[in-house]
Scaffold this motif. Structure first.
Motif, PDB file in Angstrom:
ATOM      1  N   ASN A 182      74.999  14.780  38.431  1.00  0.00           N
ATOM      2  CA  ASN A 182      73.757  15.340  38.830  1.00  0.00           C
ATOM      3  C   ASN A 182      73.726  16.680  38.153  1.00  0.00           C
ATOM      4  O   ASN A 182      74.504  17.726  38.146  1.00  0.00           O
ATOM      5  CB  ASN A 182      74.105  15.838  40.401  1.00  0.00           C
ATOM      6  N   PRO A 183      72.588  16.886  37.398  1.00  0.00           N
ATOM      7  CA  PRO A 183      72.488  18.055  36.303  1.00  0.00           C
ATOM      8  C   PRO A 183      72.572  19.550  37.060  1.00  0.00           C
ATOM      9  O   PRO A 183      73.244  20.164  36.426  1.00  0.00           O
ATOM     10  CB  PRO A 183      71.068  17.877  35.796  1.00  0.00           C
ATOM     11  N   ILE A 184      72.461  19.552  38.289  1.00  0.00           N
ATOM     12  CA  ILE A 184      72.429  20.742  38.829  1.00  0.00           C
ATOM     13  C   ILE A 184      74.142  21.134  39.202  1.00  0.00           C
ATOM     14  O   ILE A 184      74.447  22.153  38.794  1.00  0.00           O
ATOM     15  CB  ILE A 184      71.953  20.604  40.498  1.00  0.00           C
ATOM     16  N   LEU A 185      74.710  19.856  39.745  1.00  0.00           N
ATOM     17  CA  LEU A 185      76.152  20.334  39.904  1.00  0.00           C
ATOM     18  C   LEU A 185      76.941  20.268  38.582  1.00  0.00           C
ATOM     19  O   LEU A 185      78.317  20.517  38.640  1.00  0.00           O
ATOM     20  CB  LEU A 185      76.719  18.920  40.693  1.00  0.00           C
ATOM     21  N   ALA A 186      76.329  19.860  37.414  1.00  0.00           N
ATOM     22  CA  ALA A 186      76.831  20.016  36.086  1.00  0.00           C
ATOM     23  C   ALA A 186      77.257  21.326  35.784  1.00  0.00           C
ATOM     24  O   ALA A 186      77.886  21.523  34.789  1.00  0.00           O
ATOM     25  CB  ALA A 186      75.988  19.077  35.053  1.00  0.00           C
ATOM     26  N   LYS A 187      76.308  22.368  36.479  1.00  0.00           N
ATOM     27  CA  LYS A 187      76.524  23.735  35.867  1.00  0.00           C
ATOM     28  C   LYS A 187      77.683  24.405  36.685  1.00  0.00           C
ATOM     29  O   LYS A 187      77.959  24.241  37.722  1.00  0.00           O
ATOM     30  CB  LYS A 187      75.324  24.482  36.356  1.00  0.00           C
ATOM     31  N   LYS A 188      78.521  24.888  35.967  1.00  0.00           N
ATOM     32  CA  LYS A 188      79.720  25.319  36.252  1.00  0.00           C
ATOM     33  C   LYS A 188      79.490  26.494  37.557  1.00  0.00           C
ATOM     34  O   LYS A 188      80.263  26.342  38.581  1.00  0.00           O
ATOM     35  CB  LYS A 188      80.428  26.016  35.338  1.00  0.00           C
ATOM     36  N   GLN A 189      78.552  27.292  37.074  1.00  0.00           N
ATOM     37  CA  GLN A 189      78.245  28.199  38.246  1.00  0.00           C
ATOM     38  C   GLN A 189      78.044  27.805  39.573  1.00  0.00           C
ATOM     39  O   GLN A 189      78.276  28.142  40.665  1.00  0.00           O
ATOM     40  CB  GLN A 189      76.910  29.150  37.753  1.00  0.00           C
ATOM     41  N   VAL A 190      77.016  26.786  39.572  1.00  0.00           N
ATOM     42  CA  VAL A 190      76.760  25.992  40.894  1.00  0.00           C
ATOM     43  C   VAL A 190      77.818  25.712  41.552  1.00  0.00           C
ATOM     44  O   VAL A 190      78.093  25.771  42.745  1.00  0.00           O
ATOM     45  CB  VAL A 190      75.909  24.989  40.553  1.00  0.00           C
ATOM     46  N   ARG A 191      78.976  24.840  40.726  1.00  0.00           N
ATOM     47  CA  ARG A 191      80.115  24.473  41.705  1.00  0.00           C
ATOM     48  C   ARG A 191      80.951  25.654  42.024  1.00  0.00           C
ATOM     49  O   ARG A 191      81.334  25.554  43.276  1.00  0.00           O
ATOM     50  CB  ARG A 191      81.004  23.608  40.449  1.00  0.00           C
ATOM     51  N   GLN A 192      80.726  26.617  41.300  1.00  0.00           N
ATOM     52  CA  GLN A 192      81.734  27.916  41.737  1.00  0.00           C
ATOM     53  C   GLN A 192      80.870  28.672  42.977  1.00  0.00           C
ATOM     54  O   GLN A 192      81.593  28.741  43.876  1.00  0.00           O
ATOM     55  CB  GLN A 192      81.684  28.814  40.452  1.00  0.00           C
ATOM     56  N   ALA A 193      79.769  28.575  42.909  1.00  0.00           N
ATOM     57  CA  ALA A 193      78.855  28.955  44.120  1.00  0.00           C
ATOM     58  C   ALA A 193      79.324  28.140  45.273  1.00  0.00           C
ATOM     59  O   ALA A 193      79.380  28.801  46.500  1.00  0.00           O
ATOM     60  CB  ALA A 193      77.401  29.097  43.582  1.00  0.00           C
ATOM     61  N   ILE A 194      79.348  27.047  45.021  1.00  0.00           N
ATOM     62  CA  ILE A 194      79.552  26.176  46.336  1.00  0.00           C
ATOM     63  C   ILE A 194      81.054  26.558  46.779  1.00  0.00           C
ATOM     64  O   ILE A 194      81.332  26.688  48.046  1.00  0.00           O
ATOM     65  CB  ILE A 194      79.421  24.663  46.069  1.00  0.00           C
ATOM     66  N   ALA A 195      81.693  26.863  45.847  1.00  0.00           N
ATOM     67  CA  ALA A 195      83.277  26.843  46.443  1.00  0.00           C
ATOM     68  C   ALA A 195      83.130  28.185  47.201  1.00  0.00           C
ATOM     69  O   ALA A 195      84.034  28.445  48.046  1.00  0.00           O
ATOM     70  CB  ALA A 195      84.242  27.073  45.143  1.00  0.00           C
ATOM     71  N   TYR A 196      82.632  29.335  46.609  1.00  0.00           N
ATOM     72  CA  TYR A 196      82.678  30.557  47.402  1.00  0.00           C
ATOM     73  C   TYR A 196      82.126  30.372  48.636  1.00  0.00           C
ATOM     74  O   TYR A 196      82.166  31.228  49.522  1.00  0.00           O
ATOM     75  CB  TYR A 196      81.565  31.586  46.421  1.00  0.00           C
ATOM     76  N   ALA A 197      81.229  29.188  48.938  1.00  0.00           N
ATOM     77  CA  ALA A 197      80.314  29.450  50.248  1.00  0.00           C
ATOM     78  C   ALA A 197      81.403  28.709  51.607  1.00  0.00           C
ATOM     79  O   ALA A 197      81.016  28.755  52.664  1.00  0.00           O
ATOM     80  CB  ALA A 197      79.174  28.415  50.127  1.00  0.00           C
ATOM     81  N   ILE A 198      82.543  28.226  50.910  1.00  0.00           N
ATOM     82  CA  ILE A 198      83.414  27.781  51.924  1.00  0.00           C
ATOM     83  C   ILE A 198      84.397  28.457  52.397  1.00  0.00           C
ATOM     84  O   ILE A 198      85.175  29.099  51.469  1.00  0.00           O
ATOM     85  CB  ILE A 198      83.778  26.291  51.400  1.00  0.00           C
TER      86      ILE A 198
ATOM     87  N   MET B 162      90.690  24.925  38.192  1.00  0.00           N
ATOM     88  CA  MET B 162      90.199  25.718  39.332  1.00  0.00           C
ATOM     89  C   MET B 162      89.159  26.634  38.773  1.00  0.00           C
ATOM     90  O   MET B 162      88.054  26.899  39.348  1.00  0.00           O
ATOM     91  CB  MET B 162      91.358  26.345  39.877  1.00  0.00           C
ATOM     92  N   GLU B 163      89.043  26.792  37.263  1.00  0.00           N
ATOM     93  CA  GLU B 163      88.086  27.418  36.735  1.00  0.00           C
ATOM     94  C   GLU B 163      86.788  26.688  36.948  1.00  0.00           C
ATOM     95  O   GLU B 163      85.842  27.279  37.213  1.00  0.00           O
ATOM     96  CB  GLU B 163      88.397  27.747  34.986  1.00  0.00           C
ATOM     97  N   ASN B 164      86.890  25.370  36.738  1.00  0.00           N
ATOM     98  CA  ASN B 164      85.614  24.658  36.396  1.00  0.00           C
ATOM     99  C   ASN B 164      85.270  23.709  37.834  1.00  0.00           C
ATOM    100  O   ASN B 164      84.197  23.398  38.105  1.00  0.00           O
ATOM    101  CB  ASN B 164      85.923  23.502  35.524  1.00  0.00           C
ATOM    102  N   VAL B 165      86.264  23.991  38.684  1.00  0.00           N
ATOM    103  CA  VAL B 165      86.211  23.209  40.046  1.00  0.00           C
ATOM    104  C   VAL B 165      85.139  21.891  40.173  1.00  0.00           C
ATOM    105  O   VAL B 165      84.249  21.852  40.953  1.00  0.00           O
ATOM    106  CB  VAL B 165      85.724  24.396  41.154  1.00  0.00           C
ATOM    107  N   PRO B 166      85.513  20.926  39.451  1.00  0.00           N
ATOM    108  CA  PRO B 166      84.651  19.606  39.614  1.00  0.00           C
ATOM    109  C   PRO B 166      85.094  18.991  41.124  1.00  0.00           C
ATOM    110  O   PRO B 166      84.500  18.630  41.554  1.00  0.00           O
ATOM    111  CB  PRO B 166      84.924  18.737  38.468  1.00  0.00           C
ATOM    112  N   ILE B 167      86.262  19.466  41.236  1.00  0.00           N
ATOM    113  CA  ILE B 167      86.878  19.106  42.613  1.00  0.00           C
ATOM    114  C   ILE B 167      87.320  20.181  43.206  1.00  0.00           C
ATOM    115  O   ILE B 167      88.253  21.065  42.778  1.00  0.00           O
ATOM    116  CB  ILE B 167      88.161  17.902  42.334  1.00  0.00           C
ATOM    117  N   MET B 168      86.904  20.556  44.309  1.00  0.00           N
ATOM    118  CA  MET B 168      87.478  21.807  45.121  1.00  0.00           C
ATOM    119  C   MET B 168      88.570  21.387  46.212  1.00  0.00           C
ATOM    120  O   MET B 168      87.912  20.454  47.105  1.00  0.00           O
ATOM    121  CB  MET B 168      86.401  22.542  45.999  1.00  0.00           C
ATOM    122  N   HIS B 169      89.815  21.537  46.102  1.00  0.00           N
ATOM    123  CA  HIS B 169      90.705  21.303  47.172  1.00  0.00           C
ATOM    124  C   HIS B 169      90.617  22.000  48.274  1.00  0.00           C
ATOM    125  O   HIS B 169      90.795  23.167  48.143  1.00  0.00           O
ATOM    126  CB  HIS B 169      92.133  21.189  46.712  1.00  0.00           C
TER     127      HIS B 169
END
Ligand SMILES: Nc1ncnc2c1ncn2[C@@H]1O[C@H](COP(=O)(O)OP(=O)(O)OP(=O)(O)O)[C@@H](O)[C@H]1O
Ligand SMILES: [Mg+2]
Lengths: 325, 332, 534
Positions: C293-309, C492-499
């Protein structure tokens, strides 16, 4: 009787296309669900090589188009071959036959309990209509009807096993228990008490209500007045003249519900770890072990066909106006 | 000689949600042995309820016998316990019901149902009871009684079933046989056969028979005496010939007028109006609203039963006047 | 940390003394010595489809066959291995050759156990079927005599990785005379395993239980303590609890009950809740993000999601406090490889919003930035609840969520075969060495269509791949640890998977049971040391 025999044979023959129809429909429905056995096994077995997955799929015949798979399946069924459960490394037939007796015991005892308890409660309620007994029976019936059977099972477990220590918690027999035949029967009986009640009480509640209504309806019919006019006592009127006629709707219901009871036993078997077909088919559906699911359902539909035939025969004995066609 | 059965002031009410249905109200009559008494009246006038009251089978709820006496010999049946009553039902008083199609239990053979009647009151073996049942089937003119014995009711015609009902009722030689419209549900030719049968059997068994019917035509050939009921009450009682020759009560006259008679080509006269509700009974005579001869008094006062001659009873002011006018003795 | 027991030479004598020490410290070992005899009934939720599968087959077969079959080495703690079927071993200086001296013992059917069995298992079975890259790198196994097996790897095999791989629950040695020349997946012995272990299979009553009895000919004198070991299958958690309370079952491993139920049971005088025994077999809950998904391909988006949890909220509310917030793909409890030096994403929904704004995903007219498909897998009951929580918090930062919860088969197909998801809730198990089951969630060669529990995110990063490849062959423990720290850092810098959660593992044990939970994957231990009070 000879006519009955012919009718039974005709009915069984008529059931054959029905069963095959069921097989085909279930087969197609199952294949509509996403994922197949190989997906599940790949996950469990950590298979990471797509080629291996394709190999396995080919080995299991899952690579062919659905209609070819269906044709193969039906062809095998015609030759009395239910296929192979790769998951169990056993033929489907063996897997099922190993587990079938437990389910049959549980179901028949539950049904017997349901008929006996429900029937008796319904009769008592109708004789004592609008009294305390009647209301009490109604309330209890509503409780058992409304409460999920797994919950009743757990509550019985907590009460009779954990708190009172009267009955074994679950399973079908004492593991490693070394008994004589009589001892073994007693052991299984003790294990059977709670699951059969947990499964049977729901149906007992239904039968009680149907029986009560049916008894009341029949008791208003003309021939009951005739029976009273003969000078028969109330008990004889109730148990001979009313009951025999009032049983008919209950028997009909019984026939209709055998199938649902098979489904209900899945839950109870899982709660009480009863080693029957129910838990097996549950697991088989989750793992997309379709040959096994099909096998169980095939057995189930044959069972229902036979049971319905038996119900019709009983019905015929109960009501001479009905003839088997 | 005192009568076989004496009914005095029998009152049976049905306590329904709509109100109290006064199905039988102060009904009295006697029945002698060897006599056929016809109970006649329009539908809903309380004939069946009377029969059930005699049998102690008034459906409760809603019904209850609220007063009167039913004397069989010197016993008042209304005072007996249910258990004592069971010994009388089917034994001393038996009953044949209106609907032969539904009055037999569909799941037992007709033979078994007769056997059950015998065994309920007689200390005999099953075999003997069976023999008796076959005998009874033969008696009610059922062809091949042994063959029919094992038949289920649904295999028999309506007339045959009614014969079975009669056989069942006769199983224990009852003193009183109540036949509640035994032929209404049957077609005309069968009706005659069944009525003939009843008549013959009455003679053979020497029973008192209460024949309930709404059809005066039935009464003529078979009854000795007639009791006419209207809205739960007896309005007239007379020997059968007198009823036909000189009906006293306007209602009886109306009934006769609405009866087709051979030779009489005139149009049938219906009784105008409808049967009153048995719940909200007006004071006065309940037939008054429909009565051509009604007077002011009739709407206020309930006429008493007046005895006329030695065998007739009528409850009607107009009839009383008429009779008095003819110079007959009226004794109220 | 100085690794004392992982040496190049390890003798049975030494191991025995070390083991005795381990025993002394083990929980439940009371002053009174071990007693012989008795029947231990343990409970497990899912009946296995088969008792042995050459590929592993998941926990249900393993929990049974690890009592019957044995491995060359036994892992007793994160940093502790001991001899099992191998009585000792030598490692060549280039770490490509491992020479095992084998015990003299017999299979349960009476045939002698020899180096041919080791050769067969390693070369013909594991090297072909295992998902473990190192075992696949076994080139050949020489058998100079019946009691010696020389294993040649095609590349240097780091000692820890090699021993952990051979000690893994799936690496049991199977009898060549039973399996050679047959189709492994259809061998009848799969349902009636023949091993060298302390327990022999007596009966598998399908739908009910597996019964095992003491192997009288077991090579270690005085073991096992138990006469009999029964594993009962009770699917319903309420029924399991009742069986524990009724005393019909004495041991329930691996989070057998929901949190509050564990507290209730542990409050009973005859039951204890035990949290040991999972140091090298720990479950984690994770969230995969599909970078297709091009949106999730962006590192910033993945990080943002990580911050939201708020991971602690998940731990406290959904896991009833049983566990801890994960900081990355290696659980905190895996002390040998865990590195705290990684990017972290403390709960900060505001920052999450800002990052999304910056990434070019402002809130649109419909009140959403974009919409994602969330697939919550059913392997753990907490997954679905966590999915609902994720839906909530992500909707808070204006990401629309469509949540789907297919069943087992459907989930596997959807996530790992069809890649039909944007984010998931799923689980991984952290083995002793990250190279065994962790790194392939992130590496490019972990992307294999239809291979479950690997890289479904489609994340591919040459830098990360390189670090992992190096760690696979680095034989210097310190350098290797540094490489794996680097792996965690990149991951963890790139968080394609957030544990999300290191799931706290609990066993519920009857106080009659002694000497349990002292190895780091005790559930898959042979349980030969367990004993029962009479
Ligand atoms: N179960 C009942 N509940 C309420 N009312 C009833 C009930 N049974 C009978 N009745 C009423 O009691 C009255 C007398 O009824 P009964 O059956 O005795 O009439 P009948 O003279 O036998 O009429 P028919 O010729 O139709 O048989 C009627 O008005 C009827 O509506
Ligand atoms: Mg009537």
């Amino acid at each position: 009787m000879n006519r009955t025999f012919l009718a039974v044979r005709r009915r069984l023959l008529q059931a054959v296309p029905v069963v095959f129809g069921i097989v085909a429909i279930i087969f197609l429905l199952l294949n509509l669900s996403p994922g197949d056995l190989v997906d599940v096994m790949a996950a469990e077995e950590q298979i990471s090589d797509p080629q291996v997955l394709e190999q396995i799929r080919a080995e299991y015949g899952l690579d062919k188009p659905i209609y070819v798979q269906l044709a193969n399946y039906v062809w095998n069924i015609v030759h009395l071959d239910l296929g192979y459960s790769f998951r169990h490394s056993q033929p489907v037939w063996d897997v099922i036959v190993e587990r079938l007796p437990a389910t049959l015991i549980l179901m028949s005892v539950s049904m017997a309990l349901a008929l006996f308890i429900g029937g008796l409660a319904g009769v008592v309620a109708s004789i004592k209509v609008n009294t305390l007994y009647d209301n009490l029976i109604s309330v209890v019936a509503i409780i058992f009807f409304a409460a999920p059977s797994f919950w009743i099972g757990l509550m019985m477990m907590v009460l009779f096993s954990v708190k009172l220590g009267l009955l074994p918690v679950s399973g079908m027999y004492t593991i490693g228990g070394d008994y004589s035949l009589a001892g073994e029967i007693w052991d299984v009986t003790r294990h059977l008490v709670m699951p059969s009640f947990a499964l049977g009480l729901f149906y007992a509640a239904i039968y009680a209500r149907v029986m009560r209504a049916s008894m009341l309806e029949v008791s208003g019919l003309d021939f009951i007045r005739t029976a009273r006019a003969k000078g028969l006592g109330e008990k004889r009127v109730a148990f001979k003249h009313i009951l025999r006629n009032a049983l008919l709707p209950v028997v009909t219901l019984f026939g209709l519900q055998l199938g649902t009871m098979l489904a209900g036993s899945v839950v109870i078997e899982s709660v009480f770890s009863w080693p029957g077909i129910g838990t097996l088919v549950f697991e088989a559906v989750l793992t997309r072990n379709f040959p096994l699911v099909m096998g169980v359902l095939l057995f189930g539909s044959i069972l229902v066909v036979i049971a319905n035939l038996a119900v019709d025969l009983v019905y015929m004995r109960l009501d001479p106006r009905i003839e088997l066609r | 000689m005192s009568p076989l059965l004496q009914v005095c002031d029998l009152t049976t009410h049905l306590f329904t949600v709509e109100g109290v249905v006064k199905a039988v109200e102060g009904l009295s009559f006697d029945l002698d042995a060897d006599e056929t008494l016809a109970l006649v009246g329009e539908s809903g006038c309380g004939k069946s309820m009377t029969a059930l009251s005699l049998m102690g089978l008034v459906p409760d709820p809603p019904g209850r016998i609220v007063g009167g006496q039913v004397l069989l010999g010197d016993r008042d049946l209304l005072q007996l316990s249910e258990h004592e009553m069971q010994k009388i039902r089917g034994n001393e008083i038996a009953m044949v019901f209106q609907e032969p199609m539904t009055s037999l239990n569909p799941v037992f053979t007709v033979g078994d149902q007769i056997v059950e009647s015998v065994l309920t009151h007689r200390q005999v073996s099953r075999r003997q009871a069976r023999e008796r049942a076959v005998e009874l089937l033969d008696l009610v003119r059922i062809p091949d009684p042994r063959g029919r014995f094992d038949d289920y009711p649904h295999r028999l015609s309506g007339g045959m079933r009614q014969r079975v009902m009669i056989a069942m009722a006769l199983a224990c030689d009852p003193d009183v046989l109540i036949a509640d419209e035994p032929t209404t549900a049957l077609d005309v030719t069968i009706q005659a056969q069944v009525l003939d049968l009843l008549g013959e059997l009455q003679g053979e068994f020497g029973m008192g028979v209460i024949l309930i019917t709404h059809d005066l035509g039935v009464v003529a050939g078979i009854a000795d005496r007639v009791v006419v009921m209207y809205a739960g009450r007896k309005v007239e009682e007379a020997p059968v010939d007198d009823i036909f020759a000189s009906p006293l009560h306007p209602y009886t006259q109306g009934l006769l007028g609405s009866m087709p008679r051979p030779g009489l080509e005139e149009r049938l006269r219906e009784i105008p109006g409808v049967i009153p509700s048995l719940i909200d009974m007006t004071p006065g005579c309940s037939f008054a609203p429909r009565c051509a001869k009604a007077m002011a008094r009739c709407r206020e006062e309930q006429p008493d039963h007046a005895t006329i001659g030695d065998a007739r009873v009528v409850a009607c002011f107009a009839a009383e006047e008429e009779v008095a006018g003819r110079g007959l003795a009226v004794d109220t | 940390m100085n690794v004392t027991t992982v040496t190049k030479r390890c003798t049975a004598v030494l191991a025995a003394s070390v083991f005795a020490m381990a025993l002394g410290a083990a929980p439940g070992a009371q002053a009174a010595g071990p007693k012989k005899g008795g029947t231990l009934v343990a409970v497990w939720q899912l009946e296995p489809h088969t008792l042995y599968s050459a590929r592993g087959g998941g926990s249900s077969p393993l929990i049974v066959n690890t009592k019957i079959l044995e491995k060359l080495v036994r892992q007793v703690a994160i940093d502790k291995f001991e001899p099992e079927l191998a009585s000792s071993w030598d490692i060549s200086s280039d770490y490509k050759t491992y020479t095992f001296k084998l015990r003299k013992t017999n299979w349960h059917d009476g045939k002698p156990f020899t180096s041919a069995d080791v050769q067969f298992t390693l070369k013909d079975v594991l090297a072909k079927l295992s998902s473990n890259g190192l075992l696949r790198a076994i080139e050949k196994v020489e058998t100079p005599d019946a009691q010696t097996a020389i294993v040649h790897f095609s590349r240097p095999a780091p000692e820890y990785l090699a021993l952990a791989s051979l000690a893994a629950s799936q690496s049991s040695i199977i009898p060549k005379h039973i399996y050679a020349g047959t189709k492994y997946s259809k061998n009848p012995a799969n349902n009636a395993p023949i091993g060298t272990g302390p327990f022999k299979l007596k009966e598998w009553a399908r739908g009910s239980h597996v019964e095992m009895v003491r192997n009288e000919g077991y090579w270690q004198k005085g073991r096992p303590h138990l006469d009999r070991l029964v594993i009962r299958y009770i699917r319903d958690p309420g029924a399991r609890a009742a069986a524990m309370e009724g005393g019909e079952v004495l041991l329930a491993v691996s989070n057998p009950f929901p949190g509050p139920e564990i507290d209730r049971l542990a409050a009973r005088p005859d039951l204890v809740a035990d949290k040991k025994g999972y140091d090298t077999s720990k479950w984690q809950m994770l969230m995969e993000m599909n970078v297709r998904n091009p949106i999730l391909a962006k590192k910033q988006v993945r990080q943002a999601i990580a911050y939201a949890i708020d991971q602690n909220f998940i731990v406290d509310t959904i896991f009833y406090g049983l566990g801890n917030a994960s900081t990355g793909p290696i659980p905190v409890s895996q002390t040998r490889f865990y590195s705290p030096d990684t990017a972290s994403y403390p709960y900060d929904p505001k920052k999450a919003g800002e990052l999304l704004d910056k990434a070019g995903y402002p809130v649109k007219a419909d009140g959403k930035r974009f919409t994602l498909k969330l697939v919550a897998s059913p392997w753990f009951t907490e997954n679905k609840k966590t999915g609902q929580y994720l839906k909530q918090v992500l909707e808070d930062i204006k990401i629309g969520i469509n949540m789907e919860t297919p069943d087992r088969g459907g989930t596997i197909r959807q996530i790992y075969c069809n890649y039909d998801f944007d984010i998931t809730v799923s689980n991984s198990i952290a083995s002793a060495d990250p190279l065994i089951g962790t790194t392939h969630w992130f590496t490019s060669n972990g992307i294999r269509k239809c291979a479950a529990f690997r890289n479904a995110s489609d994340y591919s990063n040459p830098a990360l791949d390189k670090v992992v490849d190096q760690a696979a062959v680095e034989t210097d423990p310190a350098k290797r640890k540094a490489l794996l720290a680097e792996f965690q850092k990149i991951a963890m810098e790139n968080v394609p998977i957030m544990h999300l959660v290191d799931i706290g593992m609990t066993n519920v044990v009857n106080t009659k049971v002694h000497n349990y939970s002292f190895t780091s994957q005790w559930m898959y231990d042979s349980w030969k040391d367990v004993w029962l009070e009479k």
